[in-house]
Every structure is written in structure tokens, then in C-alpha cells.
Scaffold this active site. Structure first.
Site, PDB file in Angstrom:
ATOM      1  N   SER A  82       0.815  -1.217   0.000  1.00 51.69           N
ATOM      2  CA  SER A  82       0.000   0.000   0.000  1.00 51.69           C
ATOM      3  C   SER A  82       0.848   1.266   0.000  1.00 51.69           C
ATOM      4  CB  SER A  82      -0.937   0.005   1.205  1.00 51.69           C
ATOM      5  OG  SER A  82      -0.196  -0.080   2.403  1.00 51.69           O
ATOM      6  N   THR A 200      -2.044   3.775   4.342  1.00 51.85           N
ATOM      7  CA  THR A 200      -1.133   4.877   4.048  1.00 51.85           C
ATOM      8  C   THR A 200      -0.218   4.999   5.239  1.00 51.85           C
ATOM      9  OG1 THR A 200      -2.896   6.074   2.912  1.00 51.85           O
ATOM     10  CG2 THR A 200      -1.071   7.403   3.714  1.00 51.85           C
ATOM     11  N   THR A 218       1.832   6.972   0.034  1.00 51.05           N
ATOM     12  CA  THR A 218       0.932   5.856  -0.268  1.00 51.05           C
ATOM     13  C   THR A 218       0.961   5.511  -1.754  1.00 51.05           C
ATOM     14  OG1 THR A 218      -1.362   5.092  -0.011  1.00 51.05           O
ATOM     15  CG2 THR A 218      -1.075   7.334  -0.769  1.00 51.05           C
ATOM     16  N   ARG A 228      -6.304   8.594 -10.519  1.00 52.10           N
ATOM     17  CA  ARG A 228      -6.946   8.918  -9.243  1.00 52.10           C
ATOM     18  C   ARG A 228      -5.880   9.355  -8.219  1.00 52.10           C
ATOM     19  NH1 ARG A 228      -6.432   7.105  -3.624  1.00 52.10           N
ATOM     20  NH2 ARG A 228      -8.401   7.572  -2.617  1.00 52.10           N
ATOM     21  N   VAL A 229      -6.169  10.415  -7.502  1.00 50.09           N
ATOM     22  CA  VAL A 229      -5.288  10.898  -6.440  1.00 50.09           C
ATOM     23  C   VAL A 229      -6.108  10.969  -5.157  1.00 50.09           C
ATOM     24  CG1 VAL A 229      -3.994  12.908  -5.609  1.00 50.09           C
ATOM     25  CG2 VAL A 229      -3.773  12.184  -8.002  1.00 50.09           C
ATOM     26  N   GLY A 230      -5.533  10.472  -4.085  1.00 49.54           N
ATOM     27  CA  GLY A 230      -6.234  10.508  -2.799  1.00 49.54           C
ATOM     28  C   GLY A 230      -5.838  11.714  -1.966  1.00 49.54           C
ATOM     29  N   ASP A 231      -6.003  11.575  -0.668  1.00 50.86           N
ATOM     30  CA  ASP A 231      -5.742  12.689   0.244  1.00 50.86           C
ATOM     31  C   ASP A 231      -4.257  12.893   0.553  1.00 50.86           C
ATOM     32  OD1 ASP A 231      -5.937  10.138   1.480  1.00 50.86           O
ATOM     33  OD2 ASP A 231      -5.982  11.082   3.445  1.00 50.86           O
ATOM     34  N   THR A 251      -5.316   8.376   7.226  1.00 51.46           N
ATOM     35  CA  THR A 251      -5.254   7.142   6.453  1.00 51.46           C
ATOM     36  C   THR A 251      -6.689   6.720   6.148  1.00 51.46           C
ATOM     37  OG1 THR A 251      -4.414   4.856   6.454  1.00 51.46           O
ATOM     38  CG2 THR A 251      -5.196   5.724   8.548  1.00 51.46           C
ATOM     39  N   GLY A 252      -6.842   5.875   5.175  1.00 57.05           N
ATOM     40  CA  GLY A 252      -8.192   5.421   4.843  1.00 57.05           C
ATOM     41  C   GLY A 252      -8.633   5.971   3.502  1.00 57.05           C
ATOM     42  N   GLY A 254      -9.377   8.243   0.949  1.00 60.50           N
ATOM     43  CA  GLY A 254      -8.946   9.628   0.823  1.00 60.50           C
ATOM     44  C   GLY A 254     -10.023  10.584   0.377  1.00 60.50           C
TER      45      GLY A 254
HETATM   46  N1  GLY Z   1      -5.473   7.675   2.099  1.00 61.48           N
HETATM   47  C1  GLY Z   1      -4.810   7.386   0.913  1.00 61.48           C
HETATM   48  C2  GLY Z   1      -5.648   7.407  -0.299  1.00 61.48           C
HETATM   49  O1  GLY Z   1      -6.850   7.495  -0.222  1.00 61.48           O
HETATM   50  O2  GLY Z   1      -5.100   7.309  -1.358  1.00 61.48           O
END
Ligand code: GLY
Length: 339
Positions: A82, A200, A218, A228-231, A251-252, A254
Site C-alpha cells: 500500500s 497509508t 501511499t 486517481r489521487v487521494g488525500d 489514512t483510509g 482519501g
Molecule cells: N489515504 C490514501 C488514499 O486514499 O489514497
């Protein structure tokens, strides 16, 4: 809805209370204010990351160097699907990495959807220190990294490739919570069909000068849509540090963190006097108030205040975090452990 079933939290004792008397030879100095150097990070893989960060802090080093060195450990770990080099790919079989870093002066840098570079946290630091920008994405981030001397590599490992091909048999994609305690050594914790392996590493550190820094890195959701981009690389969402107040990371899933600017919210709540744990809890509750269905997802926040106090909260049980200072190294489960 009984939120208590979903919300778990914990805190550790005050950094002031643990202020060091009689540090053994070789243990770190403290500032005249008595700040105890300390590092914390998300999930059980945070233990190894903390150990690398601690080497920096114990030598009197800067929190920024500590979190960078720490974050590089899971980025390099081939068992970790991850984060970093062995991260699971997107639905097209491409490994794309996200990371951000923030120092005690409010400087920050980030990369998103970057391919072929194994240590995005170090590229994020170069963005912070060697460009006038905050965020580089995609091919531009890779190009910048190569210009900076980072090696271009194929990141899709045989294990990740195998898992991806397994997933392709159904190609079912539904982000779901990692609601079980992670079985790190046994694998990613989720089956290659549900993206529940999605974790993450977020790290926060305070050094002997009382300065705070943070890092977050992450590979994002397994089998995500390409691009796709997360938080994690979004300053204020996956990471935020205000050296007067404290830092937070997440984490989790995003998307839920971005919608609520989660880490910035946690720091602002600490500014209003909330403890790290309480601030994380309010940020989780805000997500659930705005979107009750998020109870089936996982989001966890981890925060450290200016005194080095650490607290966390998550939507579901199963979230763990690791804390390390001169006295102790622990993995904590929010709501079940105190430090
Ligand atoms: N928390 C990381 C993501 O959603 O990519």
C-alpha cells in the site's frame, strides 16, 4: 446509530509529563523547554518507520529529516502493498504513488500519481526545497525526479503483478474499509477484489528543539482508476503541520478526507483547545455527520500537539498507530490502549 460502535480513540500521556530526567548516555538532548523528541505513525508498519526516524531524533536531528527517513522504510518494503515500491497498481497495471511532506516553517511539497520512482517522499521534499511549487503530478513529477537524480525503475513487483491479474478476473472495484487489524506479515489484509488493503503511512515528529514536521506516502487505492489521487499528497487533507499548534495526518479512504479537509481541520480544532484525540474524533464525526454512509468505510486520523501529546481516532476499529520516544516503542489500537 450507535456511533460508539464505530468510533475508537486513544491518547498518550503528556510529553511534558514524560520530560526527561537522567537520559542515559547516547539518548537525545532536550530543548531548554523540556520538549521530548517523539515520532508517531499510522498502522503497524509504523514501528519500523519510527525506528528509522528515531535514529535521527536521538542524534538531535531535525523532525523533517526524521519523517523523511522514516517514511522511506515502508516505501522500500516489498511486503508492503500500500506504500511505495511494492504498492499495488491501478486498474491498468500502473503503480502510481502519492506523497507529501511539511516542515516547521510551513514549507510543503508533494507529488501525485507519479510513476517509476520508488521514494516519492524524497521527491516531495525536493519539490518543497528546490522549486517554487507545492505539488507536481504524473509525468511532470517523474521527469522532475529523474532530473534530480532519482533512478527510474519498474515498480510493479511479481507479487503485485500476480495480485493485479487475480483482480482482473472479476475487475470488481468497490473501496471498502480495512476494518480488521492489519496482518502485515501475511499480506495486505484484503483480498485482491475489494481494495480493503488500502492503507497509508502518515508520520508526525517533534524534535529536541520542539519543532514539528510530518510526512505522508501511499500507493493509494489498489485497482484505482488511472489518475486517481487521494488525500495523501493534498496539503490540508492527508497532512498538515502548524509549528505553533501541532500536526495531523490521515489514512483510509482519501475521498472522505479531501471532502472535509481533514488534517487541517484536526489542527484547527487543536488550535481551539481540543486534545489530539478529541480533535481527531471531531474530524471523524464531521465526516459521518455529512455522509452517514461513510460508517462502512475506514478513515483514521493521527495527531500530535506542540507538547508531543499524541492521539488518534478512526471510523472503525482495526486502526493502529505506532509511537516511539526515548522511553518506549509501542503499537497502539485507538480506544484500547493508552501510552
Ligand atoms: N489515504 C490514501 C488514499 O486514499 O489514497
Amino acid at each position: 446509530m450507535d456511533r460508539r460502535r464505530f468510533l475508537q480513540g486513544a491518547t498518550i500521556a503528556s510529553g511534558v509529563a514524560l520530560t526527561v530526567k537522567g537520559f542515559a548516555k547516547g539518548e537525545p538532548p532536550t530543548a531548554s523547554g523540556g520538549t521530548v523528541p517523539r515520532v508517531c505513525s499510522t498502522w503497524d508498519f509504523g514501528v519500523a518507520a519510527n525506528q528509522a526516524a528515531w535514529k535521527v531524533l536521538a542524534g538531535g536531528g531535525r523532525a523533517l529529516d526524521a519523517v523523511e527517513q522514516g517514511a522511506r522504510v515502508p516505501e522500500a518494503d516489498l511486503r508492503n502493498h500500500s506504500v511505495g515500491r511494492a504498492g499495488y497498481p491501478d486498474r491498468d497495471g500502473k503503480v502510481t504513488l502519492d506523497a507529501s511532506i511539511m516542515d516547521e516553517h510551513g514549507n510543503c511539497g508533494a507529488v501525485a500519481a507519479m510513476e517509476h520512482i520508488a521514494h516519492p517522499i524524497s521527491v516531495a521534499r525536493r519539490v518543497m526545497e528546490r522549486t517554487p511549487h507545492v505539488l507536481l503530478v504524473g509525468d511532470g513529477a517523474t521527469q522532475f525526479a529523474i532530473e534530480q537524480g532519482f533512478p527510474r525503475e519498474e515498480l510493479l513487483t511479481p507479487d503485485s503483478d500476480k495480485a493485479w491479474h487475480e483482480w482482473l478476473k472479476t475487475a470488481r472495484y468497490k473501496p471498502s474499509a480495512n476494518s480488521e487489524v492489519r496482518t502485515y506479515n501475511a499480506g495486505p489484509g484484503g483480498t485482491p477484489g475489494d481494495a480493503s488493503n488500502h492503507d497509508t503511512i502518515g508520520m508526525l515528529a517533534i524534535d529536541a528543539r520542539g519543532n514539528l514536521s510530518g510526512a505522508c506516502t501511499t500507493s493509494g487505492m489498489a485497482w484505482k482508476i488511472h489518475g486517481r489521487v487521494g488525500d495523501s499528497p493534498i496539503i490540508g487533507a492527508g497532512l498538515y503541520v502548524d509549528n505553533e499548534i501541532g500536526g495531523a495526518t490521515s489514512t483510509g479512504v482519501g475521498e472522505e478526507v479531501i471532502r472535509n479537509v481533514g488534517s487541517f481541520l484536526v489542527v484547527e480544532l487543536m488550535r481551539q483547545g481540543r486534545s489530539p484525540e478529541d480533535a481527531c474524533r471531531e474530524a471523524v464525526e464531521r465526516i459521518l455527520r455529512r455522509k452517514p454512509d461513510a460508517k462502512d468505510l475506514q478513515v483514521g486520523f493521527l495527531a500530535m500537539d506542540k507538547k508531543g501529546n499524541v492521539g488518534a481516532w478512526a471510523i472503525q476499529s482495526g486502526f493502529s498507530y505506532a509511537v516511539c520516544d526515548a522511553k518506549k516503542q509501542d503499537t497502539l489500537i485507538p480506544g484500547k490502549s493508552t501510552y
